[in-house]
Write a protein that holds these residues in place. Structure first.
Motif, short mmCIF file in Angstrom:
data_model
loop_
_atom_site.label_atom_id
_atom_site.label_comp_id
_atom_site.label_asym_id
_atom_site.label_seq_id
_atom_site.Cartn_x
_atom_site.Cartn_y
_atom_site.Cartn_z
N GLU B 32 11.39 -57.81 -40.35
CA GLU B 32 10.21 -58.67 -40.27
C GLU B 32 10.61 -60.13 -40.19
N ALA B 33 9.68 -60.98 -39.81
CA ALA B 33 9.90 -62.42 -39.87
C ALA B 33 8.54 -63.10 -40.02
N TYR B 34 8.55 -64.29 -40.61
CA TYR B 34 7.31 -65.07 -40.69
C TYR B 34 7.25 -65.99 -39.48
N TYR B 35 6.11 -66.04 -38.84
CA TYR B 35 5.90 -66.99 -37.75
C TYR B 35 4.43 -67.39 -37.77
N ARG B 42 9.53 -57.43 -36.51
CA ARG B 42 10.61 -58.01 -35.71
C ARG B 42 11.60 -56.92 -35.32
#
Lengths: 287, 383
Positions: B32-35, B42
């Protein structure tokens, strides 16, 4: 999309000083300064080697090319959106399906295979996620003009510290006049629209208002290269040559700048238009 | 410095993946990633690059690919021997002399190198061609004279140009011989979901067949698998000039781009493939050729797509809008645009996509159009 940068003025043939502004934004960035084999860290801010490397790649320089022209440029970094740290789990194996080598070496200087055999290296890669920086590069106007053009039509693909982190547009914000710190103070906040809206909403709540508050300024941290600075960073590139890769240190000064937030701004997108129009109770009554 | 013409081929893909776990982290959960302030699914660039590469190598003729072997010396000797009537001993002496300038240390066995050498089959024939017709003459020389003669030949150059396609696209690292390093012509971004994603867990129980027979109750085992489902934005960029530089063959460079786009669009990481059966095809592929700079359109999804309408369709709308804004604000008209999508052809989305990108075509036709454009670009530059 943020507002388009003004077109870069034509080179004037003089060697007056100027400042080139770059907006370093993308879902992931990674600015390593001292990475060992299986732990690839990132600094919380873009490094000088990263920014110089990006400019050199844009200009089509090979790794072995001398950096004499680029290293004297001084760098200022403004943190418009700090982002957060992402730890990425990454595995590496030997393509020959052989066991990996031990960390230590024998008396002969050779590495023996791991025993019991180990086939996968776990490497940890750190990224900054959701961050936006403004990098200001100060130096001779002619050189920066060339670099500005190069960033807009790069020879090699550009990346935010690592190949898998392509930048989002706009990257080049153009050239500015004046001192580095002054330029960083004047450039509007480059955070995403969403982040700016959230900031306005938070300001409103803090003031106990039921609506967002749009302050004119916001304080952002900066790191500026300064021979008199009180901190030392070991990230100034000497050479990117794979045979003679080396870095040196530089003095920097950390501080805060009060910068324009860019509120209120013209909305170019269609769904933004209704928001700006607001609620008109009299329209409902037909007055 | 670089082989012109300068051109970047941007590939934008929207792909909806059902519940799946394509690419795991150390907890076994999807990456996962924060955006844009929210959590996204992700898939790392490395994971998708490997899938692309496997798909690519499966389909390419062996001639165009690299091979990894210790037996480079004997392979070269074989090629020299086939061209001339030299005895085997002389051709292997010639082969070792040819490889000597590369300073590849010899292995324990005759004709072996100390480590696996990764080279293109075409490159090896090019090296063999250097001594074609002169083999007998060279074999007659003594060691010092032979080394001096070989020194005149561009052996290293043959190994540092005309790389096999997969090496030209994905790069190569040779720790011992840095001169043989190849910088990749492709740049692949991490795939990110266009919307906020929550991690979900599949709680499962497995039945023990033997205990069933004995009328015992209870599960044989229990466990959980993390998963999510997402509409991913995938982006990759290929630099044509870098490919030309790596391949030194115009025809091969155009083919390599075409094959890369095919493999990038059609491949998928296989993580937990048997548990989720997640193989899908993209719902949109847009290919944009630019002479200025590659443009990553992930900023279209910085504001996450909401779940109230069709996510894939809304993502396509956003992508079109971002692309239109990018071209109108920056005034950089791309050299070529092609589009392939699966949205209803009479719908509003299709119309919008057509207006911003191009008339949608089937994927093979998109490739054919891209090929024609690139062939033309390369020809115009060399004329």
């Amino acid at each position: 999309m943020t507002t388009p940068p003004p077109a870069t003025p034509a080179p004037q043939g003089t060697t007056t000083e100027a400042v080139l502004l770059l907006r370093l934004a993308g879902p992931l960035q990674s600015w390593g300064s001292r990475s060992a084999f299986n732990r690839r860290e990132t600094n919380p801010e873009p490094t000088k080697s990263g920014v110089i490397g990006l400019l050199a790649a844009a200009a089509g320089m090979a790794r072995e090319d001398p950096l004499d022209e680029l290293t004297p440029l001084s760098l200022g970094v403004r943190v418009d959106q700090p982002g957060t740290l992402l730890r990425d789990y990454h595995t590496v194996s030997d393509f020959r399906d052989r066991p990996l080598l031990q960390a230590g070496v024998s008396a002969k200087g050779l590495q023996k295979p791991t025993s019991p055999a180990k086939y996968t290296h776990v490497t940890t890669r750190y990224y900054l996620q959701d961050a936006v920086f403004v990098a200001a590069v100060a130096g001779p106007r002619d050189l920066l003009c060339t670099l500005d053009q190069a960033v807009r039509a790069p020879s090699f693909p550009l990346a935010l510290g690592r190949r898998s982190c392509p930048p989002t547009q706009p990257l080049a914000l153009g050239l500015r006049e004046g001192r580095l710190e002054h330029v960083l103070r004047k450039e509007p906040w480059q955070a995403s629209r969403r982040a700016r809206e959230q900031y306005a909403a938070q300001c409103g709540r803090e003031q106990e208002l039921d609506r967002p508050l749009y302050p004119a300024c916001i304080d952002r941290s900066v790191t500026i290269e300064d021979p008199e600075g009180d901190d030392v960073l070991h990230d100034a590139p000497v050479s990117f040559d794979p045979y003679a890769r080396s870095f040196t240190s530089r003095r920097v000064r950390h501080g805060w700048l009060s910068i324009p937030t860019g509120f209120p701004r013209p909305d170019t997108t269609d769904d933004g238009a209704d928001e700006a129009a607001g609620h008109d109770p009299f329209a409902l009554l037909g007055w | 410095m670089l082989t012109e013409p300068r051109a970047y081929i941007d590939v934008h893909i929207l792909q909806t993946v059902p519940p799946a776990n394509l690419n795991r982290d150390d907890q076994g959960n999807p990456k996962e990633a924060y955006y844009g302030g929210v959590r996204r699914s992700r898939v790392s660039s490395q994971a998708w690059k490997r899938a692309t590469r496997l798909h690519f190598t499966e389909r390419m003729p062996e001639q165009d690919l690299a091979t990894r072997t210790r037996r480079i010396s004997s392979a070269l000797a074989g090629l020299i021997g086939a061209d001339s009537d030299l005895p085997a001993e002389s051709s292997s002496r010639l082969a070792s002399a040819l490889l000597a300038p590369l300073k590849i240390s010899a292995g324990k066995k005759e004709g072996d190198t100390a480590y696996l050498f990764f080279y293109g089959r075409r490159q090896l024939s090019a090296v063999a061609d250097l001594v074609r017709g002169r083999a007998a003459e060279l074999a007659a020389l003594d060691d010092a004279e032979l080394a001096a003669e070989i020194d005149q030949l561009p052996v290293q150059e043959k190994f540092s140009t005309g790389h096999p396609m997969d090496v030209a696209l994905f790069g190569r690292m040779v720790a011992d011989v840095p001169a043989l390093k190849v910088d990749a012509a492709t740049q692949v971004a991490h795939a990110l979901s266009t919307h906020a994603v929550e991690l979900e867990f599949d709680y499962f129980t497995a039945v023990d067949d033997e205990t069933m027979k004995e009328q015992e109750t209870g599960a044989g085992m229990i466990g959980t698998i993390g998963f999510n489902s997402a509409t991913l934005y995938r982006y990759a960029s290929v630099s044509l000039h870098k490919l030309l530089h790596n391949l030194t063959d115009e025809e091969a460079a155009v083919t390599a781009v075409e094959e890369f786009v095919t493999s990038f669009a059609r491949s998928m990481p296989t993580g937990y493939g048997n548990s989720f059966g997640h193989r899908t095809l993209p719902s949109l592929v847009a290919v944009v050729v630019r002479t200025d700079q590659p443009v990553n359109l992930v900023s279209a999804f910085e504001e996450p797509v909401g779940a109230h309408s069709g996510i894939a369709a809304e993502s396509a709308r956003r992508l079109a809008r971002e692309y239109a804004t990018a071209t109108s604000v920056w005034g950089d008209t791309p050299a070529f645009t092609a589009l392939c999508h699966t949205f209803e052809s009479s719908g509003k989305i299709a119309e919008q996509l057509k207006d911003t990108f191009a008339e949608p075509v089937a994927f093979p036709k998109l490739l054919a159009g891209l090929r024609a454009h690139l062939t033309d670009t390369v020809k115009r530059a060399t004329r």
